[in-house]
Design a protein around this motif. Structure first.
Motif: not given
Length: 446
Positions: A344-348, A417-423, A438-446
């Motif tokens: 939870x801490x890492x994803x937030x 997941x990373x893709x949905x979080x980035x979106x 509105x171009x989505x930038x990819x992934x979010x990494x923990x």
């Protein structure tokens, strides 16, 4: 609108009003006559009318608004935690823990089936012994009593009911956890807002509330919902110093995130306090359906709480109590809880960084959720996000003060997941006006 009430007892007056409400004769928001006016019209004692209005408030039919009087309650659904019904949108406003990170209770439940009969102790001895070790850090007295209730909200409702009367004032954090706010309002008490900042409950706000005569204070020492704030050691000490001058005000410390919290506990319950309770719920780490919370309190408060339990549930199922004990004393389960806390801490934190990079500065805080300040009206941001497939929760329902400063969203994103979080981060930046593309930038990494 004039309302000519009938009845010569509390139950009679309440029944007359209930009938009119059920028939639709009194619309939501309709003001009720003052207690004094009804007492004079019916020739009854003022306390009889107070009792009638309290019965209706406890049933959720009317709501007390302090100097604003008592009004017919809006019977529409009150904002609560959980998934929104009947939506095809991706719901990121639930306030829920991740179901994949809730321990499987099957094995523990299989070991928890000994029959319990009337007259046995209401608290399982093993759970009481474990809870006493778990609950008593930083508490001011040696004689600490343990009580088990059907969740934290159940404990708060009964704690207030054993200590307060209708129209008594309760200090609440502003913004406030929805369940606590709902409990205070339906109980017929007056909610007095105390602002919350990055270090928790505001000292001057608490002092003003106490000077205004509040009879109880509900404080979240860490992982405040919705903001994620936790009390600093300095802030907790300052709050204890203010409370020291009001030893018989009931102080309720709702440590709801407990085993999952990444912040140290700094208690507001000081040695001068004579009426206090600390509540820890199992719902965040063992799941909301566990419906069990443990309260540590002074003896008098514990006795009052036991009295409030007697006419209702009396005790929480011993099957549930023993299952809970089996889970929280299992090394593998405790390791899973710790892994969930780290997740939870890492994803937030990762999502807060992503928003900050997109022009929406956000602090991760502690807890299941993120509190996101907005540069645009929350309603307009929410509507744009709905068009983009997201369902978010506005901050307004969490505030007691209608004229609060700023617009906010409270998001539950730890299961993306990373893709949905980035979106979502990209769409939020567009909706809030901090990014045009509105171009989505990819992934979010923990």
């Amino acid at each position: 609108m004039s309302i000519d009430l009938t009845g010569n007892s509390a139950s009679g007056i309440a029944a007359d009003l209930r009938t009119r409400i059920e028939r639709g004769e009194l619309a939501p928001g309709t003001p009720l006559p003052s207690v004094r006016a009804v007492a004079v019209d019916l020739g009854v004692n003022r306390n009889t009318v107070v009792a009638a209005y309290r019965q209706l408030a406890q049933a959720g039919l009317v709501e007390a608004r302090g100097r604003g009087g008592t009004r017919i309650a809006d019977r529409a659904a009150v904002a609560q935690e959980g998934y929104a019904p009947d939506t095809v949108l991706r719901d990121v406003g639930t306030g829920n823990p991740d179901p994949a990170r809730i321990p499987d209770p099957t094995a523990a439940l299989a070991r928890s089936t000994r029959p319990v009969l009337y007259g046995e102790p209401v608290i399982d001895p093993g759970l009481e012994a474990w809870a006493r070790r778990w609950m008593t850090d930083q508490l001011p007295q040696d004689d600490v009593r343990i009580t088990v209730t059907s969740g934290a909200s159940d404990a708060i409702e009964r704690l207030l009911a054993q200590a307060l009367q209708r129209d008594d004032a309760v200090a609440l954090e502003d913004p406030c956890f929805l369940s606590a706010l709902h409990t205070v309002r339906t109980g017929g008490y007056r909610a007095v807002p105390v602002a919350v900042d990055a270090e928790g409950m505001n000292v001057d706000g608490l002092r003003a509330a106490l000077e205004a005569g509040v009879r109880a204070v509900i404080c979240t020492p860490r992982a405040h919902n919705p903001t994620g704030a936790s009390l600093s050691v300095e802030r907790a000490a300052a709050l204890r110093a203010v409370l020291e001058g009001h030893p018989y005000v009931l102080v309720i410390e709702d440590d709801h995130f407990s085993l999952l919290s990444r912040a140290p506990l700094h208690s507001v319950i000081g040695p001068a306090q004579r009426r206090w309770a600390r509540i820890r719920s199992m719902s965040k780490f063992l799941g909301p359906d566990t419906c069990l919370a443990v309260t540590a309190s002074d003896p008098d408060t514990a006795d009052g709480l036991a009295v409030r339990l007697t006419p209702g549930t009396t005790w929480v199922s011993h099957i549930l109590q023993r299952m809970t004990l089996a889970l929280v004393t299992d090394d593998a389960v405790r390791a899973d809880i710790e892994h969930a806390a780290e997740h939870y801490a890492a994803r937030n934190a990762a999502f807060a960084r992503a928003l900050t990079e997109r022009g929406l500065p956000t602090a991760p805080g502690d807890g299941l959720n993120l509190w996101v300040p907005l540069p645009a009206p929350a309603a307009s941001v929410r509507e744009e996000l709905m068009r983009r497939g997201w369902l978010v929760r506005e901050g307004d329902p969490f505030f007691l003060s209608p004229d609060h400063a700023g617009a906010f969203l409270r998001l539950t994103v730890h299961d993306l997941d990373d893709s949905s979080a980035a979106a979502l981060a990209d769409d939020m930046a567009v909706a809030a006006g901090t990014r045009r593309s509105s171009v989505r930038s990819g992934r979010i990494e923990s």
